[in-house]
Design an enzyme around this catalytic site. Structure first.
Site, PDB file in Angstrom:
ATOM      1  N   GLU A  73      74.200 -32.914  69.425  1.00  0.00           N
ATOM      2  CA  GLU A  73      73.114 -33.210  70.131  1.00  0.00           C
ATOM      3  C   GLU A  73      72.963 -34.673  70.279  1.00  0.00           C
ATOM      4  O   GLU A  73      72.039 -35.300  70.894  1.00  0.00           O
ATOM      5  CB  GLU A  73      71.815 -32.685  69.201  1.00  0.00           C
ATOM      6  CG  GLU A  73      72.015 -31.300  69.268  1.00  0.00           C
ATOM      7  CD  GLU A  73      70.634 -30.444  69.010  1.00  0.00           C
ATOM      8  OE1 GLU A  73      69.494 -31.096  69.114  1.00  0.00           O
ATOM      9  OE2 GLU A  73      70.596 -29.208  69.054  1.00  0.00           O
ATOM     10  N   LYS A  82      69.421 -37.968  63.566  1.00  0.00           N
ATOM     11  CA  LYS A  82      70.893 -37.498  63.443  1.00  0.00           C
ATOM     12  C   LYS A  82      71.804 -38.814  63.831  1.00  0.00           C
ATOM     13  O   LYS A  82      72.614 -39.222  63.495  1.00  0.00           O
ATOM     14  CB  LYS A  82      71.490 -36.322  63.764  1.00  0.00           C
ATOM     15  CG  LYS A  82      71.027 -35.069  63.194  1.00  0.00           C
ATOM     16  CD  LYS A  82      71.433 -35.249  61.752  1.00  0.00           C
ATOM     17  CE  LYS A  82      72.692 -34.778  61.595  1.00  0.00           C
ATOM     18  NZ  LYS A  82      73.162 -34.796  59.802  1.00  0.00           N
TER      19      LYS A  82
HETATM   20  O1  DAU Z   1      74.221 -28.496  68.853  1.00  0.00           O
HETATM   21  C1  DAU Z   1      74.073 -28.239  67.253  1.00  0.00           C
HETATM   22  C2  DAU Z   1      72.727 -28.115  66.986  1.00  0.00           C
HETATM   23  O2  DAU Z   1      72.269 -26.687  67.360  1.00  0.00           O
HETATM   24  C3  DAU Z   1      72.306 -28.538  65.575  1.00  0.00           C
HETATM   25  O3  DAU Z   1      72.606 -29.724  65.247  1.00  0.00           O
HETATM   26  C4  DAU Z   1      70.801 -28.129  65.093  1.00  0.00           C
HETATM   27  O4  DAU Z   1      70.761 -28.261  63.692  1.00  0.00           O
HETATM   28  C5  DAU Z   1      70.593 -26.710  65.666  1.00  0.00           C
HETATM   29  O5  DAU Z   1      69.420 -26.445  65.080  1.00  0.00           O
HETATM   30  C6  DAU Z   1      70.904 -26.286  66.908  1.00  0.00           C
HETATM   31  O6  DAU Z   1      69.998 -26.961  67.818  1.00  0.00           O
HETATM   32  P1  DAU Z   1      69.492 -25.952  68.975  1.00  0.00           P
HETATM   33  O7  DAU Z   1      68.263 -26.468  69.445  1.00  0.00           O
HETATM   34  O8  DAU Z   1      70.485 -25.783  70.277  1.00  0.00           O
HETATM   35  O9  DAU Z   1      69.312 -24.697  68.373  1.00  0.00           O
HETATM   36  P2  DAU Z   1      68.340 -23.355  68.403  1.00  0.00           P
HETATM   37  O10 DAU Z   1      68.836 -22.235  67.631  1.00  0.00           O
HETATM   38  O11 DAU Z   1      67.058 -23.981  68.015  1.00  0.00           O
HETATM   39  O12 DAU Z   1      67.936 -23.107  70.056  1.00  0.00           O
HETATM   40  C7  DAU Z   1      69.158 -22.488  70.790  1.00  0.00           C
HETATM   41  C8  DAU Z   1      69.030 -22.503  71.883  1.00  0.00           C
HETATM   42  O13 DAU Z   1      67.946 -21.346  72.227  1.00  0.00           O
HETATM   43  C9  DAU Z   1      68.084 -23.533  72.650  1.00  0.00           C
HETATM   44  O14 DAU Z   1      68.436 -23.799  73.940  1.00  0.00           O
HETATM   45  C10 DAU Z   1      66.447 -23.351  72.526  1.00  0.00           C
HETATM   46  C11 DAU Z   1      66.767 -21.598  72.644  1.00  0.00           C
HETATM   47  N1  DAU Z   1      65.782 -20.935  71.802  1.00  0.00           N
HETATM   48  C12 DAU Z   1      65.638 -21.211  70.538  1.00  0.00           C
HETATM   49  C13 DAU Z   1      64.633 -20.201  69.978  1.00  0.00           C
HETATM   50  C14 DAU Z   1      64.387 -20.645  68.366  1.00  0.00           C
HETATM   51  C15 DAU Z   1      65.138 -20.054  72.558  1.00  0.00           C
HETATM   52  O15 DAU Z   1      65.404 -19.627  73.919  1.00  0.00           O
HETATM   53  N2  DAU Z   1      64.139 -19.038  71.750  1.00  0.00           N
HETATM   54  C16 DAU Z   1      63.920 -19.291  70.416  1.00  0.00           C
HETATM   55  O16 DAU Z   1      63.075 -18.676  69.900  1.00  0.00           O
END
Ligand code: DAU
Length: 369
Positions: free
Chosen positions: A152, A179
């Protein structure tokens, strides 16, 4: 070719920060199974930390491992204690994973991210440097400080292109900015003071024991409980998914065999839109739970994340060419393993949510605390 890690004999003490987190815990579990070195887990034990996975594996491995594993509750924001602990432990290798990691939480409360990810890394670097400078030359030569970071820091891609080690930093969220700052500090401690460092920047991880606030475990938890599964914006943002055990292999390989002063990009070769990810989860769960009505009906578009990065994609040819690493699990295999694990361990999600006072509610809509 895909390589497995072997920890050299001269590494007798390994210090892992953030071992009560999802990726840190996986690193420690792997180390406990693959080396006789002493393992020191330093963790502040934050809201989403957990020791269950480690307790289980240590019990299973028996007494000889129990006596080689040490847990020290310590917040790296405490400079004096951090220094004392490093000097007491006398590590041969430090693997630094301790970090606040949830983008949505960083939007609501960035303070903690600055404290843990920037100040924490700064304190650890200062202590490691003082300690390293006092080592005898043979130990000084082999010591490594491995910093685990994220893709990221590179910002957001459009429809084409990939992140690589030469991509300029362009973080967009409080989390990724913190980060990025920590990566810059680690690089500066190498270039200015000579501290032997290696950095890895990895894409999205998934697998067992991930706190159910990140997309995959949250979706499984919601689907299991017949609750609406939130999909941000239009659901077309793309992430490059990597099964956590493959990330652990990459971390250990680079920590041991990576070139000092270098960074390595790690990715899953598995780009998916968030919509595709949720549909795949629902397909697996429909099959496993023998649902008549598909769980896909629960997927619901919700307000987008502020500053939502559009696409991540990693070119991991450096680690592949230099160290022979590539992911062992396809997305389909990894997701099946993950869904199985959560279905069998749904009580763990409930217990974690109870402990951390989190109800799988939406966070990260800028209501700054
Ligand atoms: O790329 C590496 C990163 O991936 C790590 O450094 C972070 O610690 C990790 O949290 C992750 O970040 P993201 O923001 O990509 O992860 P997250 O699981 O929060 O979200 C993944 C994708 O899904 C993002 O595009 C947002 C979307 N999302 C997330 C949640 C929690 C949804 O559509 N619905 C949700 O409820």
């Amino acid at each position: 070719m895909s390589t497995s890690v072997s920890i050299p004999e001269n590494i007798k003490k390994i210090l892992v920060t953030g071992g009560c987190g999802f990726i840190g815990g996986a690193v420690i579990r792997k180390l406990l199974k693959s080396t006789d070195a002493e393992i020191f887990n330093i963790d502040k034990v934050g809201k989403v930390s957990d020791l269950t996975s480690l307790d289980k594996v240590i019990k299973k491995l028996g007494q000889s491992k129990e006596s080689k594993y040490y847990f020290i509750q310590l917040d790296l924001a405490d400079e004096t204690l951090t220094e004392k602990v490093i000097f007491d432990i006398e590590p041969d290798l430090i693997i630094h994973l301790a970090a606040e990691s949830h983008v949505d939480r960083s939007i609501d409360g960035p303070d903690l991210f600055i404290k843990s990810n920037i100040i924490g890394t700064f304190n650890l670097l200062q202590s490691a440097l003082k300690y390293w400078q006092k080592l005898p030359s043979n130990k000084k030569e082999s010591f490594r400080f491995h910093h685990v970071s994220t893709d990221e820091v590179f910002g957001s891609l459009g429809a084409i292109g990939q992140f690589s080690e030469s991509t300029p930093y362009d973080p967009r969220s409080p989390y990724s900015a913190s980060k990025a700052a920590s990566d810059h500090l680690v690089n500066a401690w190498h270039h200015t003071y000579g501290l032997p460092i290696v950095i890895t920047n990895c894409s999205n991880n998934y697998g067992p024991w991930q706190f159910p606030e990140k997309l995959i475990p949250l979706a499984i938890y919601k689907a299991f409980n017949n609750k609406k599964i939130p999909l941000y914006g239009k659901g077309l943002n793309v992430r490059d998914w990597l099964y956590v055990e493959d990330h652990v292999e990459a971390i250990l390989l680079t920590a041991i065999n990576g070139r000092i002063g270098e960074s390595y990009c790690i990715g899953g070769n598995a780009e998916k839109t968030n919509k595709e990810v949720l549909e795949s989860i629902c397909n697996i769960m429909d099959r496993k739970l023998k649902k008549e009505d598909t769980l896909k009906n629960l997927i619901t578009l919700v307000e987008d994340r502020p500053g939502h990065d559009q696409r991540y994609s990693i070119n991991f040819s450096r680690i592949n060419e230099e160290l022979g690493w590539k992911p062992k699990h396809s997305f389909e295999e990894g997701l099946e393993l993950t869904v199985n694990w959560y279905i069998e361990n749904i009580y763990w999600c409930e217990e974690m949510m109870r402990k951390s006072n989190y109800n799988a509610e939406r966070v990260g809509l800028r209501n700054y605390k």
